[in-house]
Enzyme design. Sequence first.
Site, PDB file in Angstrom:
ATOM      1  N   CYS A 113       9.748 -18.017   6.419  1.00  0.00           N
ATOM      2  CA  CYS A 113      10.447 -17.253   5.657  1.00  0.00           C
ATOM      3  C   CYS A 113      10.066 -17.501   4.145  1.00  0.00           C
ATOM      4  O   CYS A 113      10.310 -16.656   3.200  1.00  0.00           O
ATOM      5  CB  CYS A 113      11.987 -17.186   5.933  1.00  0.00           C
ATOM      6  N   HIS A 250      15.092 -13.603  -0.365  1.00  0.00           N
ATOM      7  CA  HIS A 250      15.001 -13.536   1.035  1.00  0.00           C
ATOM      8  C   HIS A 250      15.967 -12.723   1.852  1.00  0.00           C
ATOM      9  O   HIS A 250      17.038 -13.249   1.445  1.00  0.00           O
ATOM     10  CB  HIS A 250      14.501 -14.942   1.785  1.00  0.00           C
ATOM     11  N   ASN A 280      15.282  -9.058   8.944  1.00  0.00           N
ATOM     12  CA  ASN A 280      14.508 -10.338   8.387  1.00  0.00           C
ATOM     13  C   ASN A 280      13.071 -10.209   8.828  1.00  0.00           C
ATOM     14  O   ASN A 280      12.770 -10.175   9.892  1.00  0.00           O
ATOM     15  CB  ASN A 280      15.008 -11.375   8.854  1.00  0.00           C
TER      16      ASN A 280
HETATM   17  N1  ACO Z   1      26.023  -9.709  19.473  1.00  0.00           N
HETATM   18  C1  ACO Z   1      27.597  -9.921  19.637  1.00  0.00           C
HETATM   19  N2  ACO Z   1      27.988 -10.979  19.996  1.00  0.00           N
HETATM   20  C2  ACO Z   1      27.011 -12.083  19.394  1.00  0.00           C
HETATM   21  C3  ACO Z   1      25.725 -11.903  19.151  1.00  0.00           C
HETATM   22  C4  ACO Z   1      25.336 -10.420  19.184  1.00  0.00           C
HETATM   23  N3  ACO Z   1      23.888 -10.101  18.430  1.00  0.00           N
HETATM   24  N4  ACO Z   1      24.981 -12.876  18.949  1.00  0.00           N
HETATM   25  C5  ACO Z   1      26.079 -13.960  19.109  1.00  0.00           C
HETATM   26  N5  ACO Z   1      27.174 -13.292  19.501  1.00  0.00           N
HETATM   27  C6  ACO Z   1      28.304 -14.114  19.622  1.00  0.00           C
HETATM   28  C7  ACO Z   1      28.137 -15.594  20.165  1.00  0.00           C
HETATM   29  O1  ACO Z   1      27.759 -16.013  21.333  1.00  0.00           O
HETATM   30  C8  ACO Z   1      29.465 -16.148  19.803  1.00  0.00           C
HETATM   31  O2  ACO Z   1      30.570 -15.844  20.935  1.00  0.00           O
HETATM   32  P1  ACO Z   1      31.471 -17.044  21.248  1.00  0.00           P
HETATM   33  O3  ACO Z   1      32.320 -16.855  20.035  1.00  0.00           O
HETATM   34  O4  ACO Z   1      32.248 -16.196  22.480  1.00  0.00           O
HETATM   35  O5  ACO Z   1      30.790 -18.088  21.678  1.00  0.00           O
HETATM   36  C9  ACO Z   1      30.110 -15.475  18.540  1.00  0.00           C
HETATM   37  O6  ACO Z   1      29.296 -14.394  18.444  1.00  0.00           O
HETATM   38  C10 ACO Z   1      29.887 -16.114  17.440  1.00  0.00           C
HETATM   39  O7  ACO Z   1      28.438 -16.613  17.235  1.00  0.00           O
HETATM   40  P2  ACO Z   1      27.817 -17.504  16.052  1.00  0.00           P
HETATM   41  O8  ACO Z   1      26.553 -17.714  16.357  1.00  0.00           O
HETATM   42  O9  ACO Z   1      28.898 -18.412  15.703  1.00  0.00           O
HETATM   43  O10 ACO Z   1      27.876 -16.323  14.643  1.00  0.00           O
HETATM   44  P3  ACO Z   1      27.668 -16.477  13.108  1.00  0.00           P
HETATM   45  O11 ACO Z   1      28.805 -15.883  12.527  1.00  0.00           O
HETATM   46  O12 ACO Z   1      27.054 -17.830  12.809  1.00  0.00           O
HETATM   47  O13 ACO Z   1      26.506 -15.387  12.893  1.00  0.00           O
HETATM   48  C11 ACO Z   1      23.995 -15.436  12.701  1.00  0.00           C
HETATM   49  C12 ACO Z   1      25.354 -15.520  13.857  1.00  0.00           C
HETATM   50  C13 ACO Z   1      23.903 -14.059  12.454  1.00  0.00           C
HETATM   51  C14 ACO Z   1      22.626 -15.685  13.290  1.00  0.00           C
HETATM   52  C15 ACO Z   1      24.140 -16.351  11.400  1.00  0.00           C
HETATM   53  O14 ACO Z   1      24.502 -17.621  12.143  1.00  0.00           O
HETATM   54  C16 ACO Z   1      22.687 -16.526  10.760  1.00  0.00           C
HETATM   55  O15 ACO Z   1      22.652 -15.340   9.983  1.00  0.00           O
HETATM   56  N6  ACO Z   1      22.303 -17.638  10.591  1.00  0.00           N
HETATM   57  C17 ACO Z   1      21.049 -17.727   9.643  1.00  0.00           C
HETATM   58  C18 ACO Z   1      19.945 -17.121  10.079  1.00  0.00           C
HETATM   59  C19 ACO Z   1      18.853 -17.477   8.971  1.00  0.00           C
HETATM   60  O16 ACO Z   1      18.999 -17.358   7.916  1.00  0.00           O
HETATM   61  N7  ACO Z   1      17.703 -17.622   9.375  1.00  0.00           N
HETATM   62  C20 ACO Z   1      16.857 -18.408   8.249  1.00  0.00           C
HETATM   63  C21 ACO Z   1      15.573 -17.816   8.063  1.00  0.00           C
HETATM   64  S1  ACO Z   1      14.882 -17.062   9.590  1.00  0.00           S
HETATM   65  C22 ACO Z   1      13.359 -17.938   9.875  1.00  0.00           C
HETATM   66  O17 ACO Z   1      13.075 -18.659   8.764  1.00  0.00           O
HETATM   67  C23 ACO Z   1      12.404 -17.528  10.713  1.00  0.00           C
END
Ligand code: ACO
Length: 323
Positions: A113, A250, A280
């Site tokens: 990214c 980004h 993204n």
């Molecule tokens: N729909 C519904 N529920 C979901 C989904 C979904 N799509 N995905 C995960 N959940 C659930 C999980 O299973 C979890 O359930 P549980 O509490 O029963 O275990 C709950 O939702 C919370 O999950 P988390 O992973 O803790 O949610 P979080 O608030 O951290 O959000 C996310 C997840 C959106 C992925 C976030 O962590 C994020 O944006 N991370 C960074 C991504 C990023 O910036 N990447 C960098 C660049 S990408 C690259 O370089 C290729």
Amino acid sequence: MIWSRITGTGGYLPEKVLTNHDLEKMVDTSDQWIRERTGIAKRHIAADGQTTCDLAEVAARRALEAAGRSAQDVDLIVVATTTPDKIFPSTACLLQQRLDVHGCAAFDVQAVCTGFIYALGVADKFVRTGSARCALVVGAETFSRIVDWTDRQTCVLFGDGAGAVILEAGDEPGVLSTHMHADGAYETLLHVPFGVSQGYDKVCEHHAYYVEMRGTEVFKMAVNTLGRIVDETLEANGLDRSQIDWLIPHQANIRIIQATARKLGMPMDRVVVTVDEQANTSAASVPLALDTAVRDGRVKRGETLLLEAFGGGFTWGSALVKF
Ligand code: ACO
């Protein structure tokens, strides 16, 4: 002193749109969850057979047109991509052939990214040292090809697209500074575990290679790291945060973008946000956001732009640009 200056921008998003409601039919998720956690409403997906080079070509031609240049003026091509058409030749060489340009240096940069920031930094150094006068710098991805569409934790986050800029030599300041960093210690928090020289047999067996991410850890690292890169960029240029006209981040997650904006003390109406419409798009997201804001008239000549990104590696970086 030679400076590099962005003289034209271009972007391209594939026609097919996949909404959160479409995803509700594919995995156990909801429009509400995706919007609240990420800010994403929809994403564009490349058609079957449409490649990263196809997307890059349209964005490149639009950037050339905006700069008032022809492909024959280009003397350097740098393409940032994680999803090249082929193992080799590089997508930059494929793009060079499409544009009917011959002989100039053309290569890919891989920083996931952060790829476009790296590509811009490299091209800026070519221009500043007199090795190139008209560089085509592209970020292009068909990230949908490395996403597991049965994994709700990752498939809701990504989309496809391409963005490009023309970077030309001049006497007036344009790109003021670029900052590039990496720390390979975090490899497994965000990666595709297979490649050519590792696990290729598994790729062939399963016909698959997918992004794996520990989202919460990545989220925390991204927020902290982007806060630091903002400080580094301002310090390097002796600027106060109030002197930045636009933040062009980004586009991974609206909550990460808001955290960086808070750090800069910038109201969200000075932050270019496309994550809602495009998700993204990895290396394409920064140049696509820039192109969007240039074309809709928000970003104007003479304004100061802070571009920043964070991605797999981990890699992170920024560019301060007088547009
Ligand atoms: N729909 C519904 N529920 C979901 C989904 C979904 N799509 N995905 C995960 N959940 C659930 C999980 O299973 C979890 O359930 P549980 O509490 O029963 O275990 C709950 O939702 C919370 O999950 P988390 O992973 O803790 O949610 P979080 O608030 O951290 O959000 C996310 C997840 C959106 C992925 C976030 O962590 C994020 O944006 N991370 C960074 C991504 C990023 O910036 N990447 C960098 C660049 S990408 C690259 O370089 C290729």
